[in-house]
Design a protein around this motif. Structure first.
Motif, PDB file in Angstrom:
ATOM      1  N   ASP A  31       0.823  -1.210   0.000  1.00  0.00           N
ATOM      2  CA  ASP A  31       0.000   0.000   0.000  1.00  0.00           C
ATOM      3  C   ASP A  31       0.854   1.255   0.000  1.00  0.00           C
ATOM      4  N   THR A  32       1.963   1.203   0.796  1.00  0.00           N
ATOM      5  CA  THR A  32       2.862   2.355   0.851  1.00  0.00           C
ATOM      6  C   THR A  32       3.507   2.601  -0.501  1.00  0.00           C
ATOM      7  N   LYS A  38       4.061   5.880  -5.368  1.00  0.00           N
ATOM      8  CA  LYS A  38       4.057   5.921  -6.836  1.00  0.00           C
ATOM      9  C   LYS A  38       3.025   6.920  -7.364  1.00  0.00           C
ATOM     10  N   VAL A  39       1.819   6.866  -6.789  1.00  0.00           N
ATOM     11  CA  VAL A  39       0.736   7.743  -7.253  1.00  0.00           C
ATOM     12  C   VAL A  39       1.074   9.202  -6.978  1.00  0.00           C
ATOM     13  N   GLU A  49      -0.086   3.982 -15.283  1.00  0.00           N
ATOM     14  CA  GLU A  49      -1.101   2.928 -15.198  1.00  0.00           C
ATOM     15  C   GLU A  49      -0.471   1.542 -15.093  1.00  0.00           C
ATOM     16  N   GLU A  50       0.573   1.323 -15.884  1.00  0.00           N
ATOM     17  CA  GLU A  50       1.200   0.004 -15.922  1.00  0.00           C
ATOM     18  C   GLU A  50       2.047  -0.290 -14.683  1.00  0.00           C
ATOM     19  N   VAL A  56       7.824  -3.513 -10.287  1.00  0.00           N
ATOM     20  CA  VAL A  56       8.343  -2.182 -10.643  1.00  0.00           C
ATOM     21  C   VAL A  56       8.477  -1.355  -9.372  1.00  0.00           C
ATOM     22  N   SER A  57       9.682  -0.929  -9.077  1.00  0.00           N
ATOM     23  CA  SER A  57       9.928  -0.162  -7.849  1.00  0.00           C
ATOM     24  C   SER A  57       9.560   1.307  -8.038  1.00  0.00           C
ATOM     25  N   VAL A  58       9.453   1.998  -6.920  1.00  0.00           N
ATOM     26  CA  VAL A  58       9.161   3.440  -6.949  1.00  0.00           C
ATOM     27  C   VAL A  58      10.241   4.181  -7.717  1.00  0.00           C
ATOM     28  N   TRP A  59      11.509   3.773  -7.523  1.00  0.00           N
ATOM     29  CA  TRP A  59      12.619   4.456  -8.194  1.00  0.00           C
ATOM     30  C   TRP A  59      12.584   4.246  -9.700  1.00  0.00           C
ATOM     31  N   GLU A  60      12.152   3.088 -10.123  1.00  0.00           N
ATOM     32  CA  GLU A  60      12.026   2.841 -11.560  1.00  0.00           C
ATOM     33  C   GLU A  60      10.928   3.712 -12.168  1.00  0.00           C
ATOM     34  N   VAL A  61       9.834   3.875 -11.437  1.00  0.00           N
ATOM     35  CA  VAL A  61       8.750   4.754 -11.896  1.00  0.00           C
ATOM     36  C   VAL A  61       9.248   6.187 -12.007  1.00  0.00           C
ATOM     37  N   LEU A  62       9.933   6.653 -10.953  1.00  0.00           N
ATOM     38  CA  LEU A  62      10.450   8.020 -10.951  1.00  0.00           C
ATOM     39  C   LEU A  62      11.447   8.236 -12.083  1.00  0.00           C
TER      40      LEU A  62
END
Length: 224
Positions: free
Chosen positions: A2-3, A8-9, A47-48, A55-61
């Protein structure tokens, strides 16, 4: 989990807002197809990745920031090099030139005759003969200039001299004085209350809506 989703959002939203700011103060109708594509792509990234645990937060960023940098780079190139703008964002196309329909330009822009007629009807034009010029903008909007014979009659044609127009300013909104607006027009509360008294209003709470313009004065709607 959840965290991770929350981070990410929130991160995605912040970066998305920054990217929208990079586009400048445009309405959606002013966006070119290129603008829409890179906003859709970044939406796809979010979305993906939001619900994918791999997929980690750092990869998203990293992905979103890299995409934002590329967008900024492209926008900078477009602003600095005029020759690149038509290639990246397109350029206006004259579909009707001095009353003549340019069939080659119509076909080059993949625009069908009935599509053109639909776009014209949306602007209250029901025949090509009413047009002097029609320009297809990069965002897909059609800008038109009517033939002189079909243009509305103006005051200049009739040799009339109408009053000058001026902006109106909302000074009272639901019984509350808009102090910032007063300051903007160089007035104060005392001036406003004197003017409202002259209009027959002693209590500001009586007024639901009051606008003022230098030319037309006050327009007031009292609370019913």
């Amino acid at each position: 989990m959840d965290t991770s989703i929350t981070v990410k959002v929130i991160s995605g939203l912040i970066i998305l807002l920054l990217i929208i700011r990079l586009l400048g103060k445009k309405e959606l109708s002013q966006f070119t197809p290129f603008d829409f594509v890179y906003l859709l792509v970044i939406g796809g990234f979010l979305e993906e990745s939001v619900y994918d645990e791999k997929v980690s937060v750092w990869e998203v960023l990293y992905t979103i920031i890299l995409w934002a940098i590329l967008i900024y780079f492209i926008e900078t190139i477009v602003r600095k090099f005029d020759k690149m703008k038509p290639i990246i964002k397109g350029e206006p196309a004259i579909i009707v030139n001095d009353g003549e329909l340019d069939i080659k330009e119509l076909k080059r822009n993949k625009l069908e005759s009935e599509q053109l007629r639909t776009m014209l009807r949306q602007q209250g034009i029901f025949s090509i003969k009413e047009l002097k010029f029609a320009i297809l903008e990069p965002n897909g909007h059609l800008s038109v200039l009517k033939n002189e014979n079909y243009s509305p009659v103006t005051a200049e044609m009739l040799h009339l001299h109408p009053n000058k127009s001026s902006l109106s300013h909302l000074l009272v909104d639901e019984g509350k004085i808009k102090e910032k607006t007063l300051k903007l027009i160089g007035k104060n509360k005392e001036w406003l209350m004197n003017q409202l008294n002259n209009e027959g209003y002693e209590n500001i709470k009586e007024i639901f809506y009051a606008e003022w313009s230098e030319v037309n004065g006050f327009t007031i709607k009292a609370n019913s």
